[in-house]
Design a protein around this motif. Sequence first.
Motif: not given
Length: 359
Positions: A319-327
Amino acid sequence: MSARRARTSRRPGARARDDDARVVWPPRERRPARSLIDALTVERGLARGFERHVERAARRARERGLEIRGDLDSRRDLTGLATFTIDPASARDFDDAVSAQELDHERVRVWVHIADVSAYVPEGSAVDEEARRRATSVYVPGAVAPMLPRALSNDACSLVPGRERLAVTVELELRGADVASAAFYRSVIRSDERLEYERVDRIFAGEERAHEPWAAPLAAARAAAARLQRARERSGALVVDSPEPEFEFDERGDVAAIHGRTQTESHRLIEHLMIAANEAVAQLLQRQRVPCLYRVHEPPEPERIERLVAQLATLDVPTQAVPERMSSTQATALLADLSRRVDRHVRRAPATAGARSAR
């Protein structure tokens, strides 16, 4: 504990306490599953029957036949065009059909026909008012609460083989996966064959032979759908391929078996052609600024995406990295990417397992 010992009861006149329990096994009144489904359907207000005046109006519309078609000169006669339907084996009504013609190695002309119910259901009629109240047909295991009476849904408005039927047609010329041209009109069609998903899959696997006049159109439709699928996968379309339960009932009405129905190439053929037709209609309405109803799926919640990524990681799915704050927009794009990654991982899994066992 045996079934006999599990049976408990209270003394006559004794008051029930909150923690008082009464277990009876086997139940005194056992009802078949089908009757319980029928009861639940009625409880939810999904009446399967129609009032007599609605049934009469539907039968009159069916019996008028050609007379209610209006000016047939305003419709295109496509009865000479090879046409087929593809539906589940259990289907009783057929509301969409397909025709296709290969023009060259990159171009395919596709016709998507939808039963023209409006020709039989005038606005404001008794059938129209009842259809508005029901809004849609509701399918439950082994039964359906229909939007229209059977005289229409299973007969006059069903694209059965060998019978002339009124339709609304979307004609598309596809160059690869691009729509080069689109036309929309009312038509008269005649289906040549009622195909089932399982039969089409056998034909695609080379286990059964297709027949004319629908063999070549089926091959052309297959090629067009494959190009559309590849283009949608490249653009990040969400891939959802989960089994759908299908219930089999015995003579008494009890569930005899449950089969997992998975999406196959035959399902995807119809899905991609219908999506292409719907997109063409939507673009037409947008260009002409015609108000219409449409459905927008709720965006996925970022928290759920985070949990999904964590669960996939435990299954060794990259999987790819998940943003810390995700819209919500980022969550939607990430979900589409995860869908493609899971699909690739599943496709590689058998080969990987074989390589490991070979060691």
